[in-house]
Design an enzyme around this catalytic site. Structure first.
Site, PDB file in Angstrom:
ATOM      1  N   PRO A 167       0.816  -1.220   0.000  1.00 30.47           N
ATOM      2  CG  PRO A 167      -0.859  -1.595   1.577  1.00 30.47           C
ATOM      3  CD  PRO A 167       0.475  -2.124   1.114  1.00 30.47           C
ATOM      4  CB  SER A 168       1.082   4.204   0.921  1.00 30.51           C
ATOM      5  OG  SER A 168      -0.123   4.163   1.655  1.00 30.51           O
ATOM      6  NE  ARG A 169       1.262   3.372  -6.836  1.00 33.17           N
ATOM      7  CZ  ARG A 169       0.090   2.734  -7.019  1.00 33.17           C
ATOM      8  NH1 ARG A 169      -0.310   1.798  -6.162  1.00 33.17           N
ATOM      9  NH2 ARG A 169      -0.664   3.013  -8.060  1.00 33.17           N
ATOM     10  CG  LEU A 170       5.436   3.579   1.400  1.00 34.29           C
ATOM     11  CD1 LEU A 170       5.171   3.930   2.864  1.00 34.29           C
ATOM     12  CD2 LEU A 170       6.687   4.317   0.904  1.00 34.29           C
ATOM     13  CG  HIS A 171       5.780  -0.868  -4.181  1.00 34.17           C
ATOM     14  ND1 HIS A 171       4.431  -1.040  -4.034  1.00 34.17           N
ATOM     15  CD2 HIS A 171       5.949   0.182  -5.041  1.00 34.17           C
ATOM     16  CE1 HIS A 171       3.794  -0.154  -4.796  1.00 34.17           C
ATOM     17  NE2 HIS A 171       4.689   0.608  -5.394  1.00 34.17           N
TER      18      HIS A 171
END
Ligand SMILES: Cc1cc2nc3c(=O)[nH]c(=O)nc-3n(C[C@H](O)[C@H](O)[C@H](O)COP(=O)(O)O)c2cc1C
Length: 229
Positions: A195-199
């Site tokens: 989520p939230s592009r915090l891969h």
């Protein structure tokens, strides 16, 4: 062109299907690859072809990269093998610049592999060629891959000519210009969408022995590090 720009820009899904932590990461990236590949095969529709990869090569004279989709057909401790026309654009670039990269994409996961690509043995190419459906075996003879041809009929005429040539031979030989290319990895990166592009990104690296590329035991040990997404 009549494409709603918002429709493109607004396309997004939330990546929330999994995590990739160091505690999940085995010492050998091929073990993790096997786990993810098995999950992709189990969870994705067959049409998604989980063994499809984007294969990137680069022309050494211009530095210009090119990229195409191919199917990985052999995965073993030596590396990742694809089969193709050995006079194609990709094979020509690999012959002159053996560094290559491939990327698998499985929904919320991706695996990026980089390394050195080299032709497999004639015996390995024969084994895969002989296991293909007869139509694909004839097709390999018929297609001067990557070269301009005058029209569709030219291709179909060539196919028919090879069908006639091999009509009384149920096992046509492999064309001398068709075979396998194996990517021997020095880098394998696993990407898990979060989520939230915090891969999550875990990258494995090792040195490979250029004098013994076919020997899985000849390369250095893998090390692993986390990359920012
Ligand atoms: C799903 C899919 C699978 C493909 N599999 C292969 C393959 O295994 N081998 C191959 O040579 N081309 C395959 N192709 C065609 C390549 O994308 C490409 O057109 C061809 O290899 C010529 O590339 P080149 O001119 O850069 O050498 C596939 C294409 C798609 C869309």
């Amino acid at each position: 062109m009549n494409l709603d720009p918002r429709a493109v820009a607004d396309m997004r899904i939330n990546y929330d299907q999994g995590v990739l932590l160091e505690s999940d990461a085995p010492a050998d990236p091929l073990d993790l690859f096997t786990r993810w590949f098995d999950a992709a095969r189990a969870n994705l529709p067959a049409e998604a072809e989980p063994n499809a990869v984007a294969l990137a090569t680069a022309d050494p004279d211009t530095g210009r990269p090119s990229c195409r989709i191919v199917l990985v057909k052999v995965i073993d401790p030596r590396g990742f093998c694809v089969f193709t026309n050995l006079e194609s654009r990709k094979a020509d670039q690999i012959a002159r610049n053996p560094w290559a990269a491939m990327t698998f994409w499985w929904g919320q996961r991706s695996v990026r592999i980089e390394g050195r690509m080299l032709p497999v043995s004639a015996a390995e190419s024969d084994a895969y060629y002989n296991a293909r459906p007869i139509g694909s075996r004839i097709g390999a003879w018929a297609s001067p891959q990557s070269r301009p041809i005058p029209d569709r009929k030219h291709l179909e005429d060539r196919e028919q000519a090879f069908r006639d040539q091999f009509s009384d031979n149920p096992s046509p030989p492999r064309p001398p210009y068709w075979g396998g290319l194996r990517l021997v990895p020095d880098t394998i990166e696993f990407w898990q969408g979060r989520p939230s592009r915090l891969h999550d990104r875990l990258r494995y690296s090792r040195s490979i022995n250029l004098e013994a590329l076919d020997d899985a035991a000849a390369h250095g040990p893998w090390t692993m590090e986390r990359l920012a997404p």
